[in-house]
Enzyme design. Structure first.
Site, mmCIF file in Angstrom:
data_model
loop_
_atom_site.group_PDB
_atom_site.id
_atom_site.type_symbol
_atom_site.label_atom_id
_atom_site.label_comp_id
_atom_site.label_asym_id
_atom_site.label_seq_id
_atom_site.Cartn_x
_atom_site.Cartn_y
_atom_site.Cartn_z
ATOM 1 N N CYS A 131 0.846 -1.197 0.000
ATOM 2 C CA CYS A 131 0.000 0.000 0.000
ATOM 3 C C CYS A 131 0.881 1.245 0.000
ATOM 4 O O CYS A 131 1.718 1.410 0.887
ATOM 5 C CB CYS A 131 -0.921 0.026 1.209
ATOM 6 S SG CYS A 131 -1.872 1.568 1.283
ATOM 7 N N GLY A 246 -4.811 -1.224 -14.809
ATOM 8 C CA GLY A 246 -5.185 -0.616 -16.082
ATOM 9 C C GLY A 246 -6.026 -1.450 -17.011
ATOM 10 O O GLY A 246 -6.104 -1.156 -18.205
ATOM 11 N N THR A 268 -9.728 0.035 -11.122
ATOM 12 C CA THR A 268 -10.168 1.401 -11.402
ATOM 13 C C THR A 268 -11.312 1.455 -12.423
ATOM 14 O O THR A 268 -12.212 2.295 -12.310
ATOM 15 C CB THR A 268 -8.960 2.220 -11.909
ATOM 16 O OG1 THR A 268 -7.909 2.088 -10.950
ATOM 17 C CG2 THR A 268 -9.306 3.680 -12.083
HETATM 18 O O1 RRO Z 1 -6.392 2.444 1.100
HETATM 19 C C1 RRO Z 1 -5.564 2.950 0.312
HETATM 20 O O2 RRO Z 1 -5.267 4.149 0.341
HETATM 21 C C2 RRO Z 1 -4.871 2.114 -0.684
HETATM 22 C C3 RRO Z 1 -4.380 0.840 -0.441
HETATM 23 BR BR1 RRO Z 1 -4.660 -0.056 1.171
HETATM 24 C C4 RRO Z 1 -3.627 0.153 -1.437
HETATM 25 O O3 RRO Z 1 -3.144 -0.974 -1.278
HETATM 26 N N1 RRO Z 1 -3.417 0.791 -2.616
HETATM 27 C C5 RRO Z 1 -3.909 2.025 -2.850
HETATM 28 O O4 RRO Z 1 -3.688 2.554 -3.943
HETATM 29 N N2 RRO Z 1 -4.645 2.672 -1.885
#
Ligand code: RRO
Length: 317
Positions: A131, A246, A268
């Site tokens: 993340c 993507g 997305t």
């Molecule tokens: O929750 C988020 O902000 C988040 C997570 Br856990 C992740 O693994 N990937 C992302 O782009 N956002």
């Protein structure tokens, strides 16, 4: 063309899953698409304690991509066990559910796995070691530090016989050896990739467009990065790979399969078109009919890499 395949000892009716963080725990999307028509879903990442998430705005458009900093908003382990798993058990019995797990320390990952292990309503875990919006305590994100990654995966492996996926990050020099480390540590499969760290600055305020500052970039701009990562991981590992990044249409998913992914996640794209994943399942079936293939497995890894300079120099094809 047969879309189903057996992976991790169970049948997946087709190779398309919804990606973590883009479908909640299934219930949130149940009214807008037929989850039962998919191969499976990956839940929002679950942490030990509930998290309310980061300051708004949490999502902004970025050309051919999207930047997010949700900040791991989720109900926490206890409520997931009490409320989310029973719903998934009742409504998602025919598809494969992975619970995404996140934490600041290896112990947090292990306690979540322990807390879920005896429950029903899901098949396995996707360890979110990548993340971009939540730091590992005292160091780089786990997926950017092979020793840290190894520690989490080895510990989790000791706690479960369920399928264990490990989700990696795009911002490493070469994802191949990271994937190799995940396999050696006991991962049953590897998910490539999470979002790419990014920043958008608002010119009026000179502040970040996102409430939290930096975020993670996803969407079509990331597709070639993801397909390349799957190709590199395929050269360095033997476990099934899960491609993500993507995918908006059938051709995008086919590229991931050709690069070597057995499963493909859609993330997305679901925000713009909640039925994108269903559309891609139908598109893959149509492609199979048109090209006369017997099974989707005939596509997996069928990329002709002989002339690929990276494969020739760095890989072990
Ligand atoms: O929750 C988020 O902000 C988040 C997570 Br856990 C992740 O693994 N990937 C992302 O782009 N956002």
């Amino acid at each position: 063309m047969r879309l189903e395949q057996t992976l991790f000892g169970v049948k997946f009716q087709n190779p398309i899953l919804l990606a973590a963080g883009t479908c909640g725990f299934g219930e949130e999307l149940g009214g807008v698409l037929n989850l039962g028509a998919l191969g499976g879903i990956v839940t929002k990442s679950v942490t030990l304690e509930p998290r309310t998430g980061n300051a708004a705005p949490r999502v902004v458009e970025a050309g051919n991509a999207m930047l997010n900093s949700i900040g791991l908003a989720n109900p926490g382990l206890e409520r997931v066990v009490e409320e989310k798993l029973p719903w998934m058990k009742e409504h998602l019995a025919d598809i494969r559910v992975f619970v995404s797990v996140a934490g600041h320390t290896p112990e947090e990952f292990w306690r979540i796995v322990e807390g879920l292990e005896r429950e029903e309503g899901f098949l396995g875990y996707e360890l979110n070691l990548s993340c971009p919006n939540d730091a590992r305590r005292g160091g780089l994100p786990f997926a950017l530090d092979r020793e840290a990654l190894r520690e989490v995966v080895v510990g989790a492996r000791e706690l479960t016989q369920r399928p264990l996926l490990v989700k990696l990050a795009p911002n490493v020099p070469d994802v191949g050896p990271v994937a190799e480390a995940a396999e050696e540590a006991g991962a049953d499969g590897i998910t490539l990739l999470n979002t790419m760290p990014g920043l958008i600055i608002d010119l009026e305020s000179k502040r970040a467009a996102l409430g939290a500052g930096s975020g993670g970039l996803s969407g079509p701009a990331l597709r070639a990065v993801g397909v390349h990562a799957v190709h590199r991981a395929r050269a360095c590992t033997t476990v099934p790979l899960v491609g993500v990044g993507g995918v908006t249409g059938t051709g995008d998913a086919l590229q991931y399969l050709l690069a070597g992914a057995s499963l493909v996640q859609i993330g997305t794209a679901t925000f713009a078109d909640p039925r994108a994943a269903q559309r891609v399942v139908a598109g893959i079936a149509k492609y199979g009919e048109r090209t006369g293939l017997e099974s989707v497995t005939d596509l997996i890894g069928a990329y002709h890499a002989e002339g690929d300079a990276v494969s020739a120099h760095g890989g072990r094809l």
